[in-house]
Design an enzyme around this catalytic site. Structure first.
Site, PDB file in Angstrom:
ATOM      1  N   GLU A 186      -4.145   2.296  -7.309  1.00 33.94           N
ATOM      2  CA  GLU A 186      -4.523   3.466  -6.520  1.00 33.94           C
ATOM      3  C   GLU A 186      -3.569   4.619  -6.817  1.00 33.94           C
ATOM      4  O   GLU A 186      -2.453   4.653  -6.287  1.00 33.94           O
ATOM      5  CB  GLU A 186      -4.426   3.144  -5.021  1.00 33.94           C
ATOM      6  CG  GLU A 186      -5.313   2.028  -4.555  1.00 33.94           C
ATOM      7  CD  GLU A 186      -5.504   2.065  -3.044  1.00 33.94           C
ATOM      8  OE1 GLU A 186      -6.639   2.284  -2.621  1.00 33.94           O
ATOM      9  OE2 GLU A 186      -4.520   1.914  -2.300  1.00 33.94           O
ATOM     10  N   HIS A 210       0.856  -1.191   0.000  1.00 29.10           N
ATOM     11  CA  HIS A 210       0.000   0.000   0.000  1.00 29.10           C
ATOM     12  C   HIS A 210       0.894   1.243   0.000  1.00 29.10           C
ATOM     13  O   HIS A 210       1.973   1.236   0.589  1.00 29.10           O
ATOM     14  CB  HIS A 210      -0.911  -0.013   1.234  1.00 29.10           C
ATOM     15  CG  HIS A 210      -1.957   1.061   1.180  1.00 29.10           C
ATOM     16  ND1 HIS A 210      -1.688   2.369   1.519  1.00 29.10           N
ATOM     17  CD2 HIS A 210      -3.258   1.032   0.788  1.00 29.10           C
ATOM     18  CE1 HIS A 210      -2.794   3.086   1.347  1.00 29.10           C
ATOM     19  NE2 HIS A 210      -3.752   2.296   0.911  1.00 29.10           N
TER      20      HIS A 210
HETATM   21  P1  PGA Z   1      -9.469   6.344   0.423  1.00 27.35           P
HETATM   22  O1  PGA Z   1      -8.265   5.313   0.660  1.00 27.35           O
HETATM   23  O2  PGA Z   1     -10.646   5.564  -0.034  1.00 27.35           O
HETATM   24  O3  PGA Z   1      -9.657   6.996   1.764  1.00 27.35           O
HETATM   25  O4  PGA Z   1      -8.993   7.318  -0.628  1.00 27.35           O
HETATM   26  C1  PGA Z   1      -8.066   4.223  -0.194  1.00 27.35           C
HETATM   27  C2  PGA Z   1      -6.853   3.435   0.230  1.00 27.35           C
HETATM   28  O5  PGA Z   1      -5.885   4.026   0.736  1.00 27.35           O
HETATM   29  O6  PGA Z   1      -6.814   2.210   0.084  1.00 27.35           O
END
Ligand code: PGA
Length: 227
Positions: A154, A85
């Site tokens: 992401e 992550h």
């Molecule tokens: P968020 O975070 O939905 O608060 O943008 C997503 C993540 O970090 O997995």
């Protein structure tokens, strides 16, 4: 194949009672496969149909203070685990460690969810984006059957910012990840909420969502998983 929605609670909530209460308020019935990833300390106490971890150590046992192993997660019947992550990468985790973790998880039959993303601004050109993602995937999936790994795309600038990527961009990147790297399942994450989730889930190659902030609000999250 059901689309997958993963709740990443990060370092929330503060107490076990709050964590149990939050899990109890999340609907068990959904057209999607729904996974809750509570903080490590609450992993064995939070009850839900599918539970995942937010991270795992690279070692299986021994003198590694503070680590949690894939073997220990397996003994708790944890089914999924996030790896790499961006908040872990910001603390120094690199692609080599992510790759080690994926191999350990697969050994213990836990589905790894490799998180990839790029930099901090929306302004980057497409080639730069593809370069960064390509390297994270090449290194992260080294020596691993990509069909066994879920990838969560992401963009770093979209995480917790209230500014998601467009569903069309997510679709384009998901297609690139699948065709170029042989991955079967790609999720999108970054500022997903109950008003935008449906548009992302409607994309053909987006196989689900990784939800941070909105997964801490049971009402919001229930809307996301019921759409
Ligand atoms: P968020 O975070 O939905 O608060 O943008 C997503 C993540 O970090 O997995």
């Amino acid at each position: 194949m059901h689309k997958l929605i993963i709740a990443n609670w990060k370092l929330n909530p503060t107490t076990l009672d709050e964590a149990k209460a939050l899990a109890e308020h999340i609907n068990e019935i959904s057209p999607y496969e729904v996974v809750i990833c509570p903080p490590q300390a609450f992993l064995s106490s939070v009850k839900y149909r599918h539970v995942g971890a937010q991270d795992v150590g690279t070692e299986v046992k021994g003198a590694f203070t503070g680590q949690t192993s894939a073997a220990q997660l397996a003994s708790l019947n944890i089914e999924y685990c996030l790896v790499g992550h961006s908040e872990r990468r910001a603390l120094g985790e690199n692609d080599i460690a992510a790759n080690e973790k994926i191999k350990k998880l697969l050994q213990y039959k836990i589905r790894p969810v490799l998180c990839i993303g790029y930099a901090t601004s929306v302004e980057q050109d497409e080639l730069e984006v593809i370069d960064v993602l390509g390297l994270q995937l090449k290194n992260g999936l080294n020596g691993v059957d990509p069909a066994h790994v879920i990838v969560a795309y992401e963009p770093v600038w979209a995480i917790g910012s209230g500014k998601p990527a467009t569903p069309e961009h997510a679709e384009q990147v998901a297609l690139y990840i699948k065709t170029k790297f042989g991955v079967n399942k790609v999720l999108y994450g970054g500022s997903i909420n109950s008003s935008n989730s449906e548009k992302f889930l409607a994309q053909h190659n987006v196989d689900g969502l990784l939800v941070g902030g909105a997964s801490l609000l049971a009402e919001d999250f229930n809307k996301i998983i019921s759409n």
